[in-house]
Write a protein that holds these residues in place. Structure first.
Motif, short mmCIF file in Angstrom:
data_model
loop_
_atom_site.label_atom_id
_atom_site.label_comp_id
_atom_site.label_asym_id
_atom_site.label_seq_id
_atom_site.Cartn_x
_atom_site.Cartn_y
_atom_site.Cartn_z
N UNK A 1 8.25 10.54 0.76
CA UNK A 1 8.51 9.08 0.54
C UNK A 1 7.65 8.91 -1.19
N UNK A 2 6.44 9.52 -0.93
CA UNK A 2 5.13 9.70 -1.18
C UNK A 2 5.69 9.88 -3.26
N UNK B 1 -1.64 3.16 -4.48
CA UNK B 1 -2.61 3.59 -3.56
C UNK B 1 -3.31 2.32 -2.53
N UNK B 2 -3.52 1.21 -3.31
CA UNK B 2 -3.80 0.10 -2.16
C UNK B 2 -2.46 -0.65 -1.11
N UNK B 3 -0.94 -0.80 -1.55
CA UNK B 3 -0.52 -0.85 -0.99
C UNK B 3 -0.47 -0.34 -0.03
N UNK B 4 -0.94 1.72 -0.05
CA UNK B 4 -1.13 2.15 1.49
C UNK B 4 -1.66 1.67 2.52
N UNK B 5 -2.89 1.49 1.88
CA UNK B 5 -3.71 0.73 2.79
C UNK B 5 -3.24 -0.50 3.59
N UNK B 6 -3.07 -1.47 2.72
CA UNK B 6 -2.04 -2.54 3.04
C UNK B 6 -1.44 -2.60 4.26
N UNK C 1 -0.95 4.94 10.63
CA UNK C 1 -2.37 4.97 10.08
C UNK C 1 -1.96 7.12 9.80
N UNK C 2 -1.22 7.08 10.27
CA UNK C 2 -1.47 8.88 11.06
C UNK C 2 -0.51 9.21 9.91
N UNK C 3 0.51 8.77 8.65
CA UNK C 3 0.95 8.95 7.79
C UNK C 3 0.25 8.34 6.31
N UNK C 4 -0.42 8.13 6.37
CA UNK C 4 -1.11 7.31 5.10
C UNK C 4 -1.59 8.88 4.38
#
Length: 291
Positions: free
Chosen positions: A190-191, A205-210, A219-222
């Motif tokens: 997906x990334x 990158x920031x959207x991933x955290x959001x 969180x474990x997929x981030x």
């Protein structure tokens, strides 16, 4: 350089060093790897003397950051287009039987780039017939996307993917997410797909955290997603200049396999060339041409 008794090939990087003792046919008699990279070495002559002693006095040909302005002796870059012949001619003989291969530089208008070490693997892959003219990718801390024309390194572009991932993991708002293992499953893909389709790396990158904070993604997929995002972004950049249906990958299996997945998502095929095999073949080719 007399290769009749064998040769020592040294890949001397910033943090690590690899030494290969070869017989006259290029077979590895023994090899070693340590953390005596240029940043951890204070006495290069003593280190080289130790390598010579351990190998029975065989000639040594080194490549990588040992020839940089932070290494043992700075060896001027060979300007692209670079060939086996120009690289061999640019070898710096620091001591009798001890040489350092030059890196390659590229400068065209505002486009500027350099490499040290990868040129040896490229020459080796060419000598082995593992690559030919076309686009070649060399994943790493500073990945290289290289155009080979008439068996020469014509132009190339470096991408700081590995460096950026390490920096984000060490000290950034994403550090806690990157503590999880980075796999190559659905989150990674997906990334990759997002990066191939969207030029918004720093925002995503920031959207991933959001998404994790808001419960929209686990969180474990981030970490896997971010790995895919960075690699997909590099592939997007690397494929941007020339059309290439097949892109050979040179390097370590774990990393090249990730890039193979990303290239497949971009509709490309690839072949994987072992980095150590290419390095040894390249050092032998350069040593032979410089003899």
């Amino acid at each position: 350089m007399d290769l009749s008794n064998g040769l020592v090939a040294v890949d001397w990087g910033t943090s690590n060093r690899r030494v290969f003792v070869l017989d006259p046919q290029g077979n590895i008699l023994r090899s070693s790897e340590d953390d005596h990279g240029i940043l951890n070495c204070s006495d290069f002559p003593a280190e080289v003397a130790g390598i010579r002693a351990d190998s029975g006095g065989l000639p040594i040909l080194m490549a990588g950051m040992v020839g940089s302005n932070r290494g043992w002796v700075e060896v001027p870059y060979v300007a692209a287009p670079a060939t086996l012949a120009t690289l061999a001619a640019g070898v710096k003989w620091v001591e009798p039987g001890v040489g350092i291969v030059p890196g390659v530089s590229y400068l065209e208008g505002t486009a500027a780039d350099v490499m040290r070490g990868e040129e040896v693997q490229l020459v080796g892959a060419l000598a082995l017939g593992a690559i030919g003219d076309g686009l070649v990718a060399h994943p790493g801390t500073h990945g290289k996307w290289v155009e080979i024309v008439d068996s020469s390194i014509l132009r190339f572009r470096s991408v700081m993917t590995g460096d950026i991932f390490a920096a984000l993991k060490a000290k950034s708002i994403l550090s806690d997410l990157l503590a999880h293992p980075a796999g190559t499953g659905e989150a990674f893909i997906a990334g990759v797909d997002h990066a191939l389709e969207n030029p918004d790396l720093t925002a995503e990158l920031f959207s991933t955290r959001a998404r994790v904070l808001l419960g929209a993604a686990p969180a474990e997929d981030a970490s896997s997603y971010i790995s895919g995002l960075l690699i997909g972004s590099e592939v997007r950049t690397g494929l941007g200049r020339v059309r290439a249906d097949n892109v050979p990958l040179i390097g370590e299996t774990v990393l090249t396999e990730r890039f193979a997945i990303a290239l497949a998502r971009a509709g490309r095929t690839t072949t994987i060339v072992d980095g150590d095999t290419a390095f040894i073949a390249g050092i032998r080719a350069i040593a032979g041409a410089a003899a």
